[in-house]
Design an enzyme around this catalytic site. Structure first.
Site, PDB file in Angstrom:
ATOM      1  N   LEU A 264       0.828  -1.142  -0.165  1.00  0.00           N
ATOM      2  CA  LEU A 264       0.008   0.100   0.048  1.00  0.00           C
ATOM      3  C   LEU A 264       0.984   1.272   0.126  1.00  0.00           C
ATOM      4  CD1 LEU A 264      -2.708  -0.660   2.697  1.00  0.00           C
ATOM      5  CD2 LEU A 264      -3.141  -0.585   0.297  1.00  0.00           C
ATOM      6  N   ASP A 265       0.430   2.322  -0.609  1.00  0.00           N
ATOM      7  CA  ASP A 265       1.181   3.522  -0.564  1.00  0.00           C
ATOM      8  C   ASP A 265       1.488   3.928   1.141  1.00  0.00           C
ATOM      9  OD1 ASP A 265       1.260   3.631  -3.280  1.00  0.00           O
ATOM     10  OD2 ASP A 265      -0.403   5.094  -3.365  1.00  0.00           O
ATOM     11  N   GLN A 266       2.468   4.661   1.014  1.00  0.00           N
ATOM     12  CA  GLN A 266       2.777   5.280   2.484  1.00  0.00           C
ATOM     13  C   GLN A 266       1.647   5.796   3.362  1.00  0.00           C
ATOM     14  OE1 GLN A 266       6.106   8.217   2.774  1.00  0.00           O
ATOM     15  NE2 GLN A 266       6.021   8.421   5.023  1.00  0.00           N
TER      16      GLN A 266
ATOM     17  N   THR B 238      -1.591   5.504   2.463  1.00  0.00           N
ATOM     18  CA  THR B 238      -2.963   4.973   2.289  1.00  0.00           C
ATOM     19  C   THR B 238      -3.149   3.872   3.400  1.00  0.00           C
ATOM     20  OG1 THR B 238      -3.076   4.914   0.076  1.00  0.00           O
ATOM     21  CG2 THR B 238      -4.150   3.406   1.051  1.00  0.00           C
TER      22      THR B 238
ATOM     23  N   ARG C 146      -5.279   6.963  -7.371  1.00  0.00           N
ATOM     24  CA  ARG C 146      -4.937   8.485  -7.369  1.00  0.00           C
ATOM     25  C   ARG C 146      -4.908   9.116  -8.598  1.00  0.00           C
ATOM     26  NH1 ARG C 146       0.161   8.234  -3.341  1.00  0.00           N
ATOM     27  NH2 ARG C 146      -0.047  10.589  -3.608  1.00  0.00           N
TER      28      ARG C 146
END
Length: 299
Positions: free
Chosen positions: A134-136, A138, A234
């Site tokens: 997962l993105d930082q 998120t 995004r």
């Protein structure tokens, strides 16, 4: 099929049909591959290292050897959403990376560091192996494999898109309820190292969208990924003029939340040993709940 763990060994009771076979070892290998779906690579590895043995009517597999963790343990509170001898699912908070990215001066612990501490606290010598990312900024559930069987099966399931991840997000503006699928290729942005962009020469990227609630200046949407490109949700929503609230990198306003308003709400996967479909729900974190309350008041 149920199992019992005894130290480094997994014990199974396959029944008289197998224990009474003329060649028990050959029958056991066929049963493990054909009935339980053991990865062929793992079977050969266990056979080569004397990791398969009979003890009375029980078949024992050396599935839990002592392994180096591979990363320094760092204690933090860790909400565990699911755990057994094969899998671990934990909640990743916003702001935490999954793993170290090698940047100079990086000092903040990652989720892998915290999972290492979790294993240590339980007295388990397990290599830390996340299955997806997962993105930082998120939040949401992250799946870990706790042994080689689990890793081989779950990695294959990721490749074949059998692990389902569902997200909830707040997008800027009023998203049309007619928007169901975003099928636009994504590539790197030549002008900004961190960003991605919709590009005709990029990789195929498909996002499924369901509009749930429209507010005065934002929309609550639920999303599922058919592909897993970097920043996919995004990029797709920003390209259509609806960046996520708080997502400064892609043009979202930070007025109501100070990170992208994106949360992994559900994770569904097939258990690598039992074959059971496991569905995990990760409750909304506080900042997403507060954002919903603020938007509802402005409705």
């Amino acid at each position: 099929m149920t199992w019992t763990r005894r130290g480094q060994w997994l014990e199974l009771t396959p029944g008289k049909g197998l224990t009474g076979a003329e060649d028990r070892d050959q029958a056991a290998a066929a049963w493990l591959l054909d009935t339980l779906g053991m990865p062929d690579k793992l079977l050969k590895q266990l056979q080569a290292n004397k990791g398969l043995e009979w003890k009375g009517d029980r078949l024992r597999l050396a599935l839990f050897p002592v392994q180096p963790v591979g990363i320094d343990p760092v204690w933090r509170e860790l909400p565990v959403l699911f755990e057994d001898d094969f899998c671990l699912v934990v909640h990743k908070p916003s702001g935490m990376n999954i793993h170290p990215d090698g940047r100079k001066g990086e000092t903040e612990p990652t989720l892998d560091h915290v999972v290492a501490a979790h294993y240590q606290m339980q007295g388990e010598d397990i290599a830390v192996r996340h299955i997806h990312r997962l993105d930082q900024f998120t939040s949401g559930p992250v799946l870990y494999a706790k042994n080689d069987w689990a890793q081989l099966k779950l990695d294959e399931d990721m490749r074949h898109k059998r692990i389902a991840r569902s997200y909830v997000a707040f997008a800027q503006g009023r998203v049309s309820s007619e928007l169901r699928v975003i099928d636009l290729p994504i590539g790197k942005d030549r002008h900004h190292k961190q960003r991605r962009r919709v590009s005709p020469t990029g990789q195929t990227a498909v996002t499924h969208v369901r509009v749930e609630e429209v507010f005065k200046q934002a929309t609550l949407v639920r999303l599922e990924l058919e592909t897993g490109r970097t920043h996919q949700i995004r990029v797709h929503l920003s390209h259509l003029g609806h960046p996520l609230l708080g997502d400064a990198l892609y043009g979202g306003s930070p007025a109501l939340i100070n990170r992208q308003a994106l949360h992994g709400e559900k994770l569904a996967f097939t258990h690598p040993f039992t074959g059971e479909r496991i569905e995990i729900t990760d409750p909304w974190p506080n900042d997403m709940q507060h954002l919903y309350a603020k938007l509802s008041m402005r409705h």
